[in-house]
Design a protein around this motif. Structure first.
Motif, PDB file in Angstrom:
ATOM      1  N   LEU B  96       0.921  -1.217  -0.076  1.00  0.00           N
ATOM      2  CA  LEU B  96       0.015  -0.053  -0.160  1.00  0.00           C
ATOM      3  C   LEU B  96       0.922   1.179   0.068  1.00  0.00           C
ATOM      4  O   LEU B  96       0.332   2.333   0.488  1.00  0.00           O
ATOM      5  CB  LEU B  96      -0.904   0.076   1.237  1.00  0.00           C
ATOM      6  N   HIS B  97       2.366   1.124  -0.201  1.00  0.00           N
ATOM      7  CA  HIS B  97       3.024   2.215  -0.234  1.00  0.00           C
ATOM      8  C   HIS B  97       2.890   2.938   1.145  1.00  0.00           C
ATOM      9  O   HIS B  97       2.910   4.203   1.070  1.00  0.00           O
ATOM     10  CB  HIS B  97       2.809   3.138  -1.411  1.00  0.00           C
ATOM     11  N   ASP B  98       3.156   2.347   2.121  1.00  0.00           N
ATOM     12  CA  ASP B  98       3.105   2.896   3.524  1.00  0.00           C
ATOM     13  C   ASP B  98       4.125   2.680   4.078  1.00  0.00           C
ATOM     14  O   ASP B  98       4.488   1.631   5.193  1.00  0.00           O
ATOM     15  CB  ASP B  98       1.710   2.664   4.298  1.00  0.00           C
ATOM     16  N   PRO B  99       5.466   3.193   3.903  1.00  0.00           N
ATOM     17  CA  PRO B  99       6.565   2.501   4.326  1.00  0.00           C
ATOM     18  C   PRO B  99       6.911   2.801   5.939  1.00  0.00           C
ATOM     19  O   PRO B  99       7.388   1.949   6.668  1.00  0.00           O
ATOM     20  CB  PRO B  99       7.923   3.556   3.754  1.00  0.00           C
TER      21      PRO B  99
END
Lengths: 524, 167
Positions: B96-99
């Motif tokens: 989810l591109h939530d580093p």
């Protein structure tokens, strides 16, 4: 009254006006591979150019008080040429600083706004400022030569400058960029501006000639610098690239377990694509929204005869590639595809099996706007598909209004289907809700919202004059759709038709920004 | 099958009374019957941890990643050190591109006494790369804001000065 060189001066002013428009119009194209060409980017570029021109006018006015305004005029033209020549080399370097590689589209909402503004200020302010100074200096030169009134000189210079801008506007979009590409367009504009500046200085005496010579050397040196371009992602191969009147387009290929897959990328600095191709026609996989375009045909009562479609936003024809192999029974795909950018159609025919012109049962309206094309395409369609995106994330306002969806409704057969691909982060996404309300209002019936798994897309389906989802849901649908349509977290009926988007009041661009920002904030 | 695999990996240790419902939920998930899997996960025999794990697994496989992430966070409230959940939550956050969430889950995912597993090592490398990219993105945004504000201030100053001096 002296009239020597009047025509030359006005020609010079016209060319400077033309140069301003080259910088302004090509500026958006220069930034587009990183920041897109959305209205936010356009606004930033135009705002910066206007600010620069204001500063330039004031500086020009100040310099016009000097003893030799003609020399100043030559100097600002050379300066404008130098700054213009550096643009194609500096832009990629600067864009990568503000928008580092690997940034994903759903993380980039603020980056696009601030990054494009910072780039515009750094890159385009200097040449536009120098070009702004041309006007007042030319007025001064004209007035001194002709010993005329300020209003007289100002009117002549303004007229010449505006006519030049007019020529620059049309020339940049329709001639320069398509024929020469961006880099050569900027270099040509730089050469012309610098060359004019040199001519002016040459005519003004020996000392200015030295300065002009230095400017010439700098200009030539900048042209020898190697081009820096937006490279495609490291996991893909570049097959073809074009600069169309609308955007930069490229076809890239990547290796997959099913062989090479190709993607159409448009102004892409992110991880998204506009069309996709695999060697075999048919379903692409559950995470691709294109597969959902086949759902109406499977829900329809018929399974023989022609399935007549109109695809608004054809791209390179991915929707057709899915439908032609996956229609139920003996159905045969027929249809009209509307694509705004002819370069996309050309690349589709060359690299992605888009049927050539003259193919029976397929008509491609290349170079047509979606709304105008739908009107031209006629009526009686079994399915209208809306898959039109501009600038990666934006459904254009005129293709998301109540009036447009009413036109789509009219173009359908008595119980025909509308499919819309909506980029949305879940059922509560503001863009999805606004479009669902609008389609509900146009069709005067509830619409189905079907989430596309493992993606940020929702397939919106509406039906004219009949329930959109049959009851019960057929149990023999492909792609596990029978389960999916019964799963309330994946499929929802939407019946709110309040506050639709209209041609008059359509804030889709704000909603699209809110959608991206909302997704980013949800993570915090 | 899946439950057996996960149990063999030491992921799920369920009381026998729970195992049937849990097994059923996993089977339904593997058949793509996600709604039924979620319904089965509500079986009263399942304790909150097992219920959350079953729900998460169904949503994760359904591809409803935002809902799966919310379920993972709820499950981690109940079982904050559950290694299997932490591994999935980390992968999900990366997807989810939530580093920053991925980094938090990775930190909570403790290294075993025998050393770091190959799975954790692989995920750690991805998280580190994603975090590095995100830091560059944040730096770029900060720099863009500073550049914009600096240049706009300079322009405003220059405009004011030129307007005053041209009187």
């Amino acid at each position: 009254m002296k009239r020597d060189g009047d025509g030359a001066l006005l020609l010079l002013v016209a060319i400077a006006g033309s140069g301003t428009m080259v910088v302004e119009l090509a500026a958006v194209r220069l930034l587009a591979p990183w920041f897109g060409a959305s209205s936010a980017v356009w606004t930033n570029v135009i705002g910066v150019v206007l600010l620069a021109l204001s500063l330039g006018y004031l500086l020009g006015a100040r310099w016009s008080n000097s003893e030799r305004p003609l020399q100043r005029l030559g100097a600002v033209l050379i300066t404008a040429g130098l700054f213009t020549a550096w643009l194609p080399f500096l832009a990629p370097l600067l864009a990568r600083v503000f928008l580092p590689e690997g940034t994903t589209l759903d993380r980039a909402a603020l980056q696009i706004q601030w990054g494009s503004l910072a780039c515009s200020l750094t890159l385009f302010l200097p040449p536009a400022l120098a070009l702004g100074a041309v006007g007042p200096l030319a007025v001064e030169v004209d007035q001194r030569r002709r010993e005329s009134h300020a209003g007289n000189a100002g009117g002549r210079v303004l007229a010449a400058s505006t006519l030049g801008s007019l020529a620059g506007t049309f020339g940049t979009t329709h001639l320069l960029v398509p024929a020469l590409g961006l880099r050569l367009s900027f270099l040509l504009a730089a050469c012309i501006l610098g060359g004019l500046g040199l001519l002016v200085l040459w005519s003004a005496g020996p000392r200015p000639r030295t300065a002009g010579g230095t400017g010439l050397i700098l200009l030539l040196a900048s042209m020898l610098a190697p081009p820096v371009e937006a490279a495609p992602r490291s996991d893909v191969r570049l097959l073809a690239e074009r600069q169309s009147p609308y955007q930069s387009v490229r076809i890239v290929e990547r290796d997959t377990a099913e062989g090479p897959w190709r993607e159409l990328q448009v102004n892409e600095g992110f991880d998204s694509f506009q069309s996709v191709w695999k060697p075999e026609a048919g379903f692409l996989g559950k995470s691709y929204y294109y597969d959902c375009f086949a759902l109406p045909a499977w829900l329809d009562e018929r399974d023989t005869g022609d399935w007549n479609t109109c695809v608004v936003g054809l791209g390179t024809g991915t929707a057709w590639r899915v439908l032609e192999a996956e229609l139920p029974g003996d159905m045969v795909l027929k249809g009209v595809g509307i694509e705004l950018d002819p370069a996309v159609v050309e690349l589709g025919r060359e690299w992605m099996n888009l049927p050539p012109a003259g193919t029976e049962g397929r008509l491609v309206l290349a170079g047509w706007d979606g709304r105008a094309g739908l009107r031209f395409a006629g009526g009686g369609f079994d399915q209208v598909i809306l898959d039109a995106y501009a600038n990666q994330v934006e459904i254009p306002a005129h293709l998301s209004s109540l009036e447009f969806f009413r036109e789509a409704h009219s173009a359908l057969r008595a119980d025909g289907w509308l499919s819309v691909n909506v980029g949305a982060f879940g059922f509560d996404d503001p863009v999805l809700l606004a479009i669902a309300r609008t389609v509900c209002a146009a069709f005067e019936a509830p619409v189905a919202l079907v989430r596309v798994p493992f993606s940020r897309n929702v397939a919106l389906i509406a039906r004219k004059g009949a329930p959109v989802l049959p009851s019960p849901i057929p149990s023999d649908l492909p792609q596990d759709w029978s389960q999916w349509l019964r799963f309330d977290l994946a499929t929802r009926l939407h019946s709110d038709d309040s506050d639709p988007l209209t041609d008059d009041r359509n804030d889709i661009e704000r909603l699209q920004r809110e959608s991206l920002q909302g997704a980013a904030e949800a993570r915090r | 099958m899946i439950a057996a695999l996960l149990s063999a990996a030491g992921v799920f240790t369920l009381a026998p009374i729970q195992e049937a419902a849990f097994q059923r939920a996993l089977e339904l998930t593997s058949e793509g019957r996600f709604a039924a899997a979620l319904e089965t996960a509500e079986d009263p025999s399942l304790d909150p941890t097992a219920r959350s794990q079953a729900r998460f697994w169904a949503l994760y496989n359904a591809g409803l990643l935002d809902l799966a992430q919310a379920e993972a966070l709820a499950a981690l409230q109940v079982a904050p050190e559950d290694a299997w959940l932490l591994a999935r939550a980390t992968e999900l956050a990366l997807g989810l591109h939530d580093p920053s969430a991925a980094e938090q889950h990775l930190q909570a995912w403790r290294v075993d006494a025998e050393g770091e597993s190959s799975e954790r090592r692989a995920v750690r490398a991805q998280v580190e790369a994603a975090v590095a990219t995100d830091r560059k993105r944040s730096r770029g945004l900060r720099l863009a804001r500073m550049t914009t504000l600096g240049l706009l201030s300079a322009c405003a100053g220059a405009l004011g000065w030129l307007l005053r001096s041209s009187r």
